[in-house]
Design a protein around this motif. Structure first.
Motif, PDB file in Angstrom:
ATOM      1  N   PRO A 130       0.782  -1.246   0.000  1.00 50.87           N
ATOM      2  CA  PRO A 130       0.000   0.000   0.000  1.00 50.87           C
ATOM      3  C   PRO A 130       0.809   1.289   0.000  1.00 50.87           C
ATOM      4  N   TYR A 131       2.086   1.258  -0.362  1.00 45.42           N
ATOM      5  CA  TYR A 131       2.874   2.481  -0.223  1.00 45.42           C
ATOM      6  C   TYR A 131       2.351   3.617  -1.096  1.00 45.42           C
ATOM      7  N   THR A 132       2.274   3.404  -2.394  1.00 46.50           N
ATOM      8  CA  THR A 132       1.798   4.466  -3.279  1.00 46.50           C
ATOM      9  C   THR A 132       0.278   4.492  -3.278  1.00 46.50           C
ATOM     10  N   GLU A 133      -0.284   5.558  -3.838  1.00 44.52           N
ATOM     11  CA  GLU A 133      -1.732   5.706  -3.819  1.00 44.52           C
ATOM     12  C   GLU A 133      -2.421   4.541  -4.547  1.00 44.52           C
ATOM     13  N   ARG A 134      -1.831   4.137  -5.700  1.00 39.81           N
ATOM     14  CA  ARG A 134      -2.442   3.056  -6.458  1.00 39.81           C
ATOM     15  C   ARG A 134      -1.926   1.693  -6.059  1.00 39.81           C
ATOM     16  N   GLY A 135      -0.925   1.673  -5.199  1.00 36.49           N
ATOM     17  CA  GLY A 135      -0.379   0.408  -4.739  1.00 36.49           C
ATOM     18  C   GLY A 135       0.754  -0.106  -5.605  1.00 36.49           C
ATOM     19  N   ILE A 136       1.507  -1.042  -5.053  1.00 43.00           N
ATOM     20  CA  ILE A 136       2.616  -1.680  -5.768  1.00 43.00           C
ATOM     21  C   ILE A 136       2.296  -3.169  -5.826  1.00 43.00           C
ATOM     22  N   LEU A 137       2.234  -3.703  -7.042  1.00 51.67           N
ATOM     23  CA  LEU A 137       1.922  -5.122  -7.218  1.00 51.67           C
ATOM     24  C   LEU A 137       3.197  -5.942  -7.046  1.00 51.67           C
ATOM     25  N   TYR A 162      -1.651  -6.340 -15.624  1.00 55.91           N
ATOM     26  CA  TYR A 162      -2.566  -6.148 -14.495  1.00 55.91           C
ATOM     27  C   TYR A 162      -2.484  -4.719 -13.966  1.00 55.91           C
ATOM     28  N   ALA A 163      -1.256  -4.221 -13.814  1.00 51.10           N
ATOM     29  CA  ALA A 163      -1.073  -2.867 -13.287  1.00 51.10           C
ATOM     30  C   ALA A 163      -1.708  -1.843 -14.219  1.00 51.10           C
ATOM     31  N   GLU A 164      -1.600  -2.081 -15.508  1.00 53.75           N
ATOM     32  CA  GLU A 164      -2.135  -1.139 -16.494  1.00 53.75           C
ATOM     33  C   GLU A 164      -3.666  -1.223 -16.555  1.00 53.75           C
ATOM     34  N   ARG A 165      -4.209  -2.425 -16.705  1.00 53.64           N
ATOM     35  CA  ARG A 165      -5.641  -2.586 -16.940  1.00 53.64           C
ATOM     36  C   ARG A 165      -6.470  -2.513 -15.673  1.00 53.64           C
ATOM     37  N   MET A 167      -5.161  -1.723 -12.260  1.00 56.73           N
ATOM     38  CA  MET A 167      -4.768  -0.680 -11.308  1.00 56.73           C
ATOM     39  C   MET A 167      -4.730   0.701 -11.966  1.00 56.73           C
ATOM     40  N   GLY A 168      -4.850   0.739 -13.292  1.00 54.49           N
ATOM     41  CA  GLY A 168      -4.925   2.012 -13.997  1.00 54.49           C
ATOM     42  C   GLY A 168      -3.619   2.789 -14.049  1.00 54.49           C
ATOM     43  N   ILE A 169      -2.492   2.089 -14.098  1.00 50.75           N
ATOM     44  CA  ILE A 169      -1.181   2.749 -14.137  1.00 50.75           C
ATOM     45  C   ILE A 169      -0.644   2.701 -15.567  1.00 50.75           C
ATOM     46  N   ARG A 170      -0.414   3.859 -16.152  1.00 51.96           N
ATOM     47  CA  ARG A 170       0.081   3.904 -17.530  1.00 51.96           C
ATOM     48  C   ARG A 170       1.557   3.553 -17.588  1.00 51.96           C
ATOM     49  N   ASN A 171       1.932   2.686 -18.509  1.00 53.03           N
ATOM     50  CA  ASN A 171       3.323   2.291 -18.689  1.00 53.03           C
ATOM     51  C   ASN A 171       3.995   1.943 -17.343  1.00 53.03           C
ATOM     52  N   PRO A 172       3.440   0.987 -16.628  1.00 51.00           N
ATOM     53  CA  PRO A 172       3.921   0.688 -15.273  1.00 51.00           C
ATOM     54  C   PRO A 172       5.408   0.331 -15.230  1.00 51.00           C
ATOM     55  N   ARG A 173       6.082   0.828 -14.192  1.00 53.44           N
ATOM     56  CA  ARG A 173       7.497   0.515 -13.991  1.00 53.44           C
ATOM     57  C   ARG A 173       7.608  -0.887 -13.393  1.00 53.44           C
ATOM     58  N   VAL A 174       8.326  -1.760 -14.087  1.00 54.21           N
ATOM     59  CA  VAL A 174       8.497  -3.135 -13.627  1.00 54.21           C
ATOM     60  C   VAL A 174       9.925  -3.299 -13.118  1.00 54.21           C
ATOM     61  N   ASP A 216       8.407   4.286  -3.344  1.00 57.98           N
ATOM     62  CA  ASP A 216       7.863   4.566  -4.679  1.00 57.98           C
ATOM     63  C   ASP A 216       8.938   4.436  -5.757  1.00 57.98           C
ATOM     64  N   ARG A 217       9.397   3.209  -5.981  1.00 57.12           N
ATOM     65  CA  ARG A 217      10.446   2.974  -6.971  1.00 57.12           C
ATOM     66  C   ARG A 217       9.927   2.224  -8.183  1.00 57.12           C
ATOM     67  N   ALA A 218       8.864   1.452  -7.987  1.00 56.73           N
ATOM     68  CA  ALA A 218       8.335   0.628  -9.076  1.00 56.73           C
ATOM     69  C   ALA A 218       6.844   0.410  -8.845  1.00 56.73           C
ATOM     70  N   ASP A 219       6.127   0.077  -9.928  1.00 54.18           N
ATOM     71  CA  ASP A 219       4.696  -0.232  -9.808  1.00 54.18           C
ATOM     72  C   ASP A 219       4.471  -1.739  -9.717  1.00 54.18           C
ATOM     73  N   VAL A 220       5.392  -2.506 -10.299  1.00 48.92           N
ATOM     74  CA  VAL A 220       5.310  -3.965 -10.290  1.00 48.92           C
ATOM     75  C   VAL A 220       6.673  -4.495  -9.852  1.00 48.92           C
ATOM     76  N   ILE A 221       6.694  -5.325  -8.825  1.00 46.32           N
ATOM     77  CA  ILE A 221       7.955  -5.919  -8.364  1.00 46.32           C
ATOM     78  C   ILE A 221       7.867  -7.424  -8.562  1.00 46.32           C
ATOM     79  N   VAL A 222       8.822  -7.951  -9.354  1.00 41.09           N
ATOM     80  CA  VAL A 222       8.805  -9.367  -9.713  1.00 41.09           C
ATOM     81  C   VAL A 222       9.793 -10.126  -8.844  1.00 41.09           C
ATOM     82  N   THR A 223       9.351 -11.278  -8.340  1.00 36.94           N
ATOM     83  CA  THR A 223      10.233 -12.121  -7.539  1.00 36.94           C
ATOM     84  C   THR A 223       9.764 -13.566  -7.626  1.00 36.94           C
ATOM     85  N   ASP A 224      10.567 -14.477  -7.093  1.00 33.37           N
ATOM     86  CA  ASP A 224      10.140 -15.875  -7.042  1.00 33.37           C
ATOM     87  C   ASP A 224       9.216 -16.045  -5.842  1.00 33.37           C
TER      88      ASP A 224
END
Lengths: 295, 295
Positions: A130-137, A162-165, A167-174, A216-224
């Motif tokens: 919940p850090y950013t207003e739209r959240g970080i996936l 998912y973040a784009e469609r 969460m409504g984030i344009r060009n999400p930072r991955v 607030d560094r990324a909109d999508v954080i990928v991990t195992d």
């Protein structure tokens, strides 16, 4: 749009779930199909002053408990609310399925009933920090304890969409969760995935570290799924720890206690704001810790 | 017992380090050998009202910065405070070395100067989580991004001895960080390590999850350096996030601000108590977040 809702999933089901469906209709105009034992749901609706005939109730005779083995329960309890609701999505009756119940069972049922998207080797579990207003996936947070690099590239692609469609984030930072920000840091797996993400069709912004799940560094954080699961649970544990310590201090003297009474409202405001637009295990824990310690 | 102290390591060195050495002598009778540029250290001692001749000062002409590449800096700066201090330990002049500086450089210097304990394949970085009174030792938190099962068994053995001899915990409970509490949970690596830990000569109590880093379930938590590093940094990020949100709420209205003034003291008490006996990156972050937001 109709949402299939697992009336039997989560704590205090079906009462809280039915209450939520009523609220969703009133405040947001969202229509839910309530899935579970019909008589139970009808009783709950009536108890909340609703006319059962105004609602879509889809009967499901059984429910899968939180402690049941996911795949096994999904296979044997064909008439469970999770399986019945998933069928509604498969047949196009419902557009989506929401459950606060057994996560593993929802995933197993989705795999068995809906299958995978072509080209996607493994499903991922996502949570929204919940850090950013739209959240970080953040994904995967537990579906895959062992991964191949290709899975993680696919998690990035699914997460970006998912973040784009949704969460409504344009060009999400991955970003890739790693143990250093430089390109050459991390495990062999992380280094391999880093290279692949540069040409994976997503807006790859490089590595982030554990703390960046709450910055607030990324909109999508990928991990195992192993690391992601630990990250989510460490968040919960840290929140519990901090509020326990604060509470001990804040209630140690009478004038602290009086001040704490004044603060209880402010702390609740924090929760309400944090809750707006983001729902996740992390948030639930922070809210749970605050609620328990101040409410 | 003489402790070699890196006078040039950490923020505000050498001033804060020298101040700490003076405090350690006064309050606990601990004797430090101050390692760094002699003239600088003498000046600091004088500034604190001490007679430089009363102190053991070991001259080291240079220092390794926080951003320097660890192994490379250790190899090229032979006259750095870290290398010179490590030599004191090797020659038996000092019993231990303490530095608040570049962690990677301390580890590289230790490996090159002191070598490894026979039978130990890799060093591990440990940190102490402040939940219990004596703390919970978590290792590895970043030395080894990729591990073999045998490394993790050795981390468990080293951690158990450290908890017993240094932290004073009898028969310390050793747990494996995993994504479920059952024996059969987790990655292939975790499952392999789980089996080995049952006959590794430690008091193995099974799996713990991420949240248990901040609960009283184990005294030593063993993990690989990738997961451990993420766990530590997620802790820091969560603490930052919670205090940022609380601060926003607590300063949103005048009467909240007044109550916050009353609480500032209580929050500082939390820190002092948490700090007693435990020092770690996790704690520093929690303290940092609290200090910044309330002090």
């Amino acid at each position: 749009v109709l949402i299939a809702l697992d009336a039997m999933g989560g704590d205090h089901a079906p009462s809280e779930i039915v209450a939520g469906a009523i609220l969703a209709r009133k405040e947001r105009g969202v229509e839910s199909a309530l899935v579970g034992p019909a008589s139970l749901i009808e009783k709950e609706l009536a108890r909340h002053g609703e006319t059962p005939a105004d609602w879509q109730i889809i009967h499901a005779a059984s429910a899968i408990g939180m402690d049941e083995h996911p795949a096994q329960a999904v296979r044997t309890k064909r008439d469970s609310s999770i399986n019945v609701a998933m069928e509604l999505v498969k047949r196009g009756v419902a557009s989506a399925f929401v459950s606060a119940g057994n996560t593993g069972a929802v995933m197993a049922s989705a795999l068995m009933t809906l299958g995978r998207i072509p080209g996607i080797e493994r499903p991922a579990l996502g949570t929204i920090a919940p850090y950013t207003e739209r959240g970080i996936l953040v994904l995967d947070v537990g579906a895959n304890a062992d991964v191949k690099p290709s899975y993680m590239v696919q998690f990035a692609q699914m997460g970006s969409i998912y973040a784009e469609r949704v969460m409504g984030i344009r060009n999400p930072r991955v970003a890739l969760l790693n143990i250093g920000s430089e390109d050459t840091k991390g495990s062999e797996l992380a280094q391999d995935v880093f290279k692949r993400l540069s040409h994976a069709g997503v807006n790859f912004v490089g590595n982030v570290e554990g703390g960046d799940v709450h910055r607030d560094r990324a909109d999508v954080i990928v991990t195992d799924g192993f690391t992601g699961n630990v990250a989510v649970k460490v968040t919960e544990g840290t929140a519990d720890f901090i509020f326990r310590e604060l509470r001990k201090s804040l209630t140690s003297k009478l004038h602290y206690k009086l001040a704490a009474l004044v603060h209880a409202r402010a702390i609740k405001n924090t929760l309400l704001r944090a809750n707006d637009g983001a729902q996740s295990g992390m948030l639930d824990s922070i809210r749970g810790a605050l609620g328990r310690k101040t409410g």
